[in-house]
Design a protein around this motif. Structure first.
Motif, PDB file in Angstrom:
ATOM      1  N   SER A  40       0.847  -1.191   0.000  1.00 43.00           N
ATOM      2  CA  SER A  40       0.000   0.000   0.000  1.00 43.00           C
ATOM      3  C   SER A  40       0.885   1.245   0.000  1.00 43.00           C
ATOM      4  N   THR A  42       0.167   3.937   1.470  1.00 41.08           N
ATOM      5  CA  THR A  42      -0.114   4.730   2.673  1.00 41.08           C
ATOM      6  C   THR A  42       0.180   4.001   3.982  1.00 41.08           C
ATOM      7  N   ASP A  86      -4.634   6.091  -2.789  1.00 40.90           N
ATOM      8  CA  ASP A  86      -5.023   6.408  -1.407  1.00 40.90           C
ATOM      9  C   ASP A  86      -4.984   5.192  -0.494  1.00 40.90           C
ATOM     10  N   GLY A  87      -4.614   4.024  -1.058  1.00 47.07           N
ATOM     11  CA  GLY A  87      -4.504   2.810  -0.256  1.00 47.07           C
ATOM     12  C   GLY A  87      -5.837   2.189   0.129  1.00 47.07           C
ATOM     13  N   SER A 309       6.389   1.844   0.709  1.00 45.98           N
ATOM     14  CA  SER A 309       6.347   3.236   0.246  1.00 45.98           C
ATOM     15  C   SER A 309       7.488   4.077   0.807  1.00 45.98           C
TER      16      SER A 309
END
Length: 356
Positions: A40, A42, A86-87, A309
């Motif tokens: 992800s 985020t 935005d995950g 990330s």
């Protein structure tokens, strides 16, 4: 410029050998070969697709501990996973000729795309002024299709020369690698036409395409232990080059070569990894044209890789990749996802030497 970095393993001296001792296995891995991995954007949430027809979602803690959070199924092997920016959403696609989106808040899953053959890759993207994430899917039916998640029919279809083998998106750059070594470059501002089409500079089948972190170009990996670096806009003749990797040192007049199965770019540094059938992964600096680190074999082919990330975790999947046919497969072949903590300067670019 081939062979610029030297064959991986042949010139390993000093601190170019990396360490696997802190790598941690993800608990409760899939029951069959892992096809794709994605973190992800985020949070440290890892999604894993597998030939066992399932998608698994894990929460990864700071110490590398993993906890299974959710699992859902397709009707056939799943070949691709990707998170929205935005995950909140995860797309998965595979041999059941469809793509599904899982809402990470509600854990509800819905079919969002369909093709006439296996869907090899699915990626989220966002365009300026669009109302939310869009989806692009690439299939063995030789098409790529664009989807608005609120509609059951594609908002656009582009026919490729051949079956889609690999596809990647970064910002407005979409790169599609097909059979017969075609590489199509699409500007997602004009998604229904090819901005550029080229034949892969590598002589053999394309295994993976991966966009640079800054979307100025892409890397290509092939089945013959080679990687190519390509810029979308040719700056000068030396900016595009290819190099050998994932090969054993020559023995007599025979060199054992292995498929480059995945290429992942570091989100901060823009350096990248290659991983292959030989069970090794390497970190490279394309700008310095230098190998940063090479790692010992992990005990089985590496089928998929990804960075989290923040660039602090490198995840890689070990499993049988069929590079030696079905005879080489056996029940004892390892099948797992490993988390490699990025230490110190492992992925940092080399200090540049300015030319006067």
């Amino acid at each position: 410029m081939a062979g610029l970095f030297g064959a991986a393993g042949s010139s390993s001296t000093g601190n170019t050998i990396g360490d696997l001792k802190n790598d941690v296995a993800v608990s409760n891995p899939p029951e069959d070969t892992i096809s794709d991995l994605t973190f992800s954007p985020t949070a440290d949430i890892l999604a894993v697709s597998s030939w066992d027809k399932k998608v698994r979602i894990y929460q990864i803690a700071g110490n590398g501990a993993s906890e299974g959070k959710h699992i859902y199924e397709h009707d056939a092997p799943v070949l691709s996973v990707d998170f929205s920016k935005d995950g909140n959403k995860l797309v998965s696609a595979g041999a059941d000729k469809q793509a599904k989106v899982c809402d990470l808040q509600t854990l509800q899953t819905a079919q969002v795309a369909a093709h006439d053959n296996t869907v090899k890759a699915a990626r989220f993207f966002e365009l300026p002024n669009s109302n939310g994430p869009m989806l692009v899917t690439g299939s063995w039916d030789k098409t790529i299709k664009y989807w608005d998640l609120r509609s059951q029919t594609p908002v656009g279809t582009v026919t490729c020369q051949e079956r889609v083998y690999s596809m990647d998106v970064r910002n407005s750059l979409l790169v599609v690698g097909t059979a017969d070594r075609y590489i199509n470059v699409i500007n997602l501002q004009e998604p229904l036409k090819f901005y550029k089409t080229l034949q892969s500079p590598l002589k053999w089948q394309t295994r993976v395409v991966s966009c640079f972190t800054d979307a100025s170009g892409f890397a290509i990996g092939s089945i013959e232990g080679r990687c190519a670096i390509q810029y979308v806009e040719d700056k000068d003749s030396s900016s595009n080059f290819s190099f050998k990797c994932h090969r054993d040192p020559p023995s007599g007049n025979v060199t054992q070569v292995y498929s480059v199965n995945d290429i992942s770019f570091h989100p901060q540094h823009g350096t990248f990894s290659t991983a292959g059938s030989d069970g090794t992964f390497h970190f490279w600096d394309k700008d310095a044209k230098h190998r940063l680190k090479g790692y010992p074999t992990v005990g089985g082919s590496i089928t998929a890789t990804t960075f989290n990330s923040s660039g602090t975790i490198f995840a890689y999947a070990i499993g049988y990749d069929w590079s030696k046919g079905y005879m080489a497969n056996n029940p004892n072949y390892p099948n797992k996802v490993m988390l490699h903590p990025i230490q110190g300067d492992e992925c940092k670019p080399r200090p540049s030497v300015k030319k006067r």
